[in-house]
Design a protein around this motif. Structure first.
Motif, PDB file in Angstrom:
ATOM      1  N   GLU A   4      11.096 -20.257  -2.876  1.00 42.79           N
ATOM      2  CA  GLU A   4      11.902 -21.160  -1.967  1.00 42.79           C
ATOM      3  C   GLU A   4      12.640 -22.060  -2.826  1.00 42.79           C
ATOM      4  N   THR A   5      11.963 -22.670  -3.910  1.00 39.94           N
ATOM      5  CA  THR A   5      12.591 -23.721  -4.603  1.00 39.94           C
ATOM      6  C   THR A   5      13.654 -23.193  -5.553  1.00 39.94           C
ATOM      7  N   ILE A   6      13.489 -21.856  -6.186  1.00 40.22           N
ATOM      8  CA  ILE A   6      14.448 -21.365  -7.202  1.00 40.22           C
ATOM      9  C   ILE A   6      15.114 -20.390  -6.729  1.00 40.22           C
ATOM     10  N   GLY A   7      14.935 -19.867  -5.489  1.00 37.10           N
ATOM     11  CA  GLY A   7      15.709 -18.565  -4.903  1.00 37.10           C
ATOM     12  C   GLY A   7      15.256 -17.404  -5.436  1.00 37.10           C
ATOM     13  N   LEU A   8      14.053 -17.267  -5.795  1.00 34.98           N
ATOM     14  CA  LEU A   8      13.554 -15.981  -6.600  1.00 34.98           C
ATOM     15  C   LEU A   8      13.613 -14.885  -5.378  1.00 34.98           C
ATOM     16  N   ASN A   9      14.014 -13.936  -5.691  1.00 36.24           N
ATOM     17  CA  ASN A   9      14.231 -12.727  -4.906  1.00 36.24           C
ATOM     18  C   ASN A   9      13.018 -12.246  -4.269  1.00 36.24           C
ATOM     19  N   ASN A  10      12.977 -12.016  -2.755  1.00 35.03           N
ATOM     20  CA  ASN A  10      11.736 -11.906  -2.297  1.00 35.03           C
ATOM     21  C   ASN A  10      11.315 -10.397  -2.556  1.00 35.03           C
ATOM     22  N   ASN A  11      12.021  -9.391  -2.945  1.00 36.46           N
ATOM     23  CA  ASN A  11      11.617  -8.376  -3.465  1.00 36.46           C
ATOM     24  C   ASN A  11      10.968  -8.113  -4.562  1.00 36.46           C
ATOM     25  N   LEU A  12      11.272  -9.106  -5.433  1.00 38.17           N
ATOM     26  CA  LEU A  12      10.336  -9.142  -6.638  1.00 38.17           C
ATOM     27  C   LEU A  12       9.019  -9.709  -6.429  1.00 38.17           C
ATOM     28  N   LEU A  13       8.975 -10.645  -5.748  1.00 34.89           N
ATOM     29  CA  LEU A  13       7.794 -11.338  -5.440  1.00 34.89           C
ATOM     30  C   LEU A  13       6.755 -10.629  -4.694  1.00 34.89           C
ATOM     31  N   GLU A  14       7.239  -9.601  -3.940  1.00 34.23           N
ATOM     32  CA  GLU A  14       6.593  -8.728  -3.056  1.00 34.23           C
ATOM     33  C   GLU A  14       6.169  -7.456  -4.176  1.00 34.23           C
ATOM     34  N   ILE A  15       6.796  -7.242  -5.058  1.00 29.79           N
ATOM     35  CA  ILE A  15       6.297  -6.064  -5.942  1.00 29.79           C
ATOM     36  C   ILE A  15       5.516  -6.357  -6.922  1.00 29.79           C
ATOM     37  N   LEU A  16       5.674  -7.850  -7.382  1.00 33.17           N
ATOM     38  CA  LEU A  16       4.629  -8.316  -8.234  1.00 33.17           C
ATOM     39  C   LEU A  16       3.314  -8.376  -7.450  1.00 33.17           C
ATOM     40  N   LEU A  17       3.126  -8.992  -6.219  1.00 33.55           N
ATOM     41  CA  LEU A  17       1.924  -9.100  -5.606  1.00 33.55           C
ATOM     42  C   LEU A  17       1.166  -7.800  -5.376  1.00 33.55           C
ATOM     43  N   LYS A  18       2.135  -6.839  -4.874  1.00 34.63           N
ATOM     44  CA  LYS A  18       1.616  -5.576  -4.704  1.00 34.63           C
ATOM     45  C   LYS A  18       1.043  -4.767  -5.824  1.00 34.63           C
ATOM     46  N   ALA A  19       1.465  -4.824  -6.866  1.00 34.96           N
ATOM     47  CA  ALA A  19       1.355  -4.521  -8.152  1.00 34.96           C
ATOM     48  C   ALA A  19      -0.096  -5.083  -8.765  1.00 34.96           C
ATOM     49  N   VAL A  20      -0.247  -6.510  -8.719  1.00 35.54           N
ATOM     50  CA  VAL A  20      -1.553  -7.151  -8.859  1.00 35.54           C
ATOM     51  C   VAL A  20      -2.834  -6.643  -7.709  1.00 35.54           C
ATOM     52  N   GLY A  21      -2.301  -6.368  -6.478  1.00 34.04           N
ATOM     53  CA  GLY A  21      -3.272  -5.874  -5.537  1.00 34.04           C
ATOM     54  C   GLY A  21      -3.843  -4.420  -5.941  1.00 34.04           C
ATOM     55  N   ILE A  22      -2.863  -3.614  -6.248  1.00 36.53           N
ATOM     56  CA  ILE A  22      -3.070  -2.252  -6.663  1.00 36.53           C
ATOM     57  C   ILE A  22      -3.875  -2.178  -7.932  1.00 36.53           C
ATOM     58  N   GLY A  23      -3.672  -3.179  -8.889  1.00 39.07           N
ATOM     59  CA  GLY A  23      -4.645  -3.095  -9.964  1.00 39.07           C
ATOM     60  C   GLY A  23      -5.983  -3.646  -9.734  1.00 39.07           C
ATOM     61  N   LEU A  24      -6.234  -4.546  -8.859  1.00 35.99           N
ATOM     62  CA  LEU A  24      -7.430  -5.106  -8.661  1.00 35.99           C
ATOM     63  C   LEU A  24      -8.270  -3.924  -7.779  1.00 35.99           C
ATOM     64  N   ILE A  25      -7.562  -3.434  -6.792  1.00 34.53           N
ATOM     65  CA  ILE A  25      -8.180  -2.480  -5.979  1.00 34.53           C
ATOM     66  C   ILE A  25      -8.724  -1.374  -6.768  1.00 34.53           C
ATOM     67  N   GLY A  26      -7.787  -0.758  -7.703  1.00 40.01           N
ATOM     68  CA  GLY A  26      -8.130   0.465  -8.801  1.00 40.01           C
ATOM     69  C   GLY A  26      -8.992   0.036  -9.635  1.00 40.01           C
ATOM     70  N   GLU A  27      -9.080  -1.162 -10.064  1.00 41.95           N
ATOM     71  CA  GLU A  27     -10.107  -1.539 -11.083  1.00 41.95           C
ATOM     72  C   GLU A  27     -11.487  -1.414 -10.578  1.00 41.95           C
ATOM     73  N   ILE A  28     -11.619  -2.121  -9.458  1.00 39.04           N
ATOM     74  CA  ILE A  28     -12.997  -2.209  -8.633  1.00 39.04           C
ATOM     75  C   ILE A  28     -13.471  -0.645  -8.413  1.00 39.04           C
ATOM     76  N   ALA A  29     -12.510   0.325  -7.712  1.00 38.01           N
ATOM     77  CA  ALA A  29     -12.709   1.485  -7.261  1.00 38.01           C
ATOM     78  C   ALA A  29     -13.446   2.434  -8.545  1.00 38.01           C
ATOM     79  N   GLY A  30     -12.595   2.319  -9.684  1.00 42.02           N
ATOM     80  CA  GLY A  30     -13.140   2.921 -10.903  1.00 42.02           C
ATOM     81  C   GLY A  30     -14.367   2.434 -11.349  1.00 42.02           C
ATOM     82  N   VAL A  31     -14.718   1.435 -11.387  1.00 37.08           N
ATOM     83  CA  VAL A  31     -16.147   0.596 -11.801  1.00 37.08           C
ATOM     84  C   VAL A  31     -16.869   1.267 -11.124  1.00 37.08           C
ATOM     85  N   ILE A  32     -16.674   1.145  -9.507  1.00 40.95           N
ATOM     86  CA  ILE A  32     -17.723   1.760  -8.516  1.00 40.95           C
ATOM     87  C   ILE A  32     -18.151   3.146  -8.902  1.00 40.95           C
ATOM     88  N   CYS A  33     -17.073   4.016  -9.331  1.00 40.17           N
ATOM     89  CA  CYS A  33     -17.091   5.502  -9.535  1.00 40.17           C
ATOM     90  C   CYS A  33     -18.173   5.604 -10.842  1.00 40.17           C
TER      91      CYS A  33
END
Length: 131
Positions: free
Chosen positions: A60-89
């Protein structure tokens, strides 16, 4: 930070219980590990909520593109879930499956970030045409 310390202590206690159970209680040990992982993920999500609020404010402050933020958060989520799943395996003795999950996670992150790479390439092309 207190919640973090409690989650870490819970994970260490679960580790000790899993070690005590050893090979005799491998199924119980795996189930305990999965339950504690779910608890730790829940704690992690509470921290990520604050991060999402910050990124929303930043957007909101700097007018960052909403799609960029969404991609970043999805990538972090995918990374965390994948890491946990891999370690459990890996914990379950399925190392090849764990590595496959990690490779799939890396591929998914690259795929989800493709619009960022495309935008970056477009910007570079624009800069080069302007020269």
């Amino acid at each position: 930070m207190e919640l973090y310390i409690k989650a870490i202590c819970g994970a260490l206690i679960a580790l000790l219980l899993c070690l005590i159970l050893g090979n005799r209680g491998k199924e119980t040990s795996l189930l305990l590990s999965l339950l504690v992982c779910a608890m730790v993920i829940g704690v992690g999500m509470s921290y990520l909520g604050t991060v999402v609020k910050f990124f929303t404010r930043l957007q909101e402050t700097i007018g960052l593109n909403n799609n960029l933020l969404e991609i970043l958060l999805k990538a972090v989520g995918i990374g965390l879930i994948g890491e946990i799943a891999g370690v459990i395996c890996n914990d379950a003795g399925q190392t090849a499956l764990g590595k496959s999950v990690q490779i799939l996670t890396a591929a998914a992150i690259l795929w989800i970030a493709l619009p960022l790479y495309t935008q970056m390439l477009d910007t570079i092309e624009e800069l080069l045409t302007g020269i």
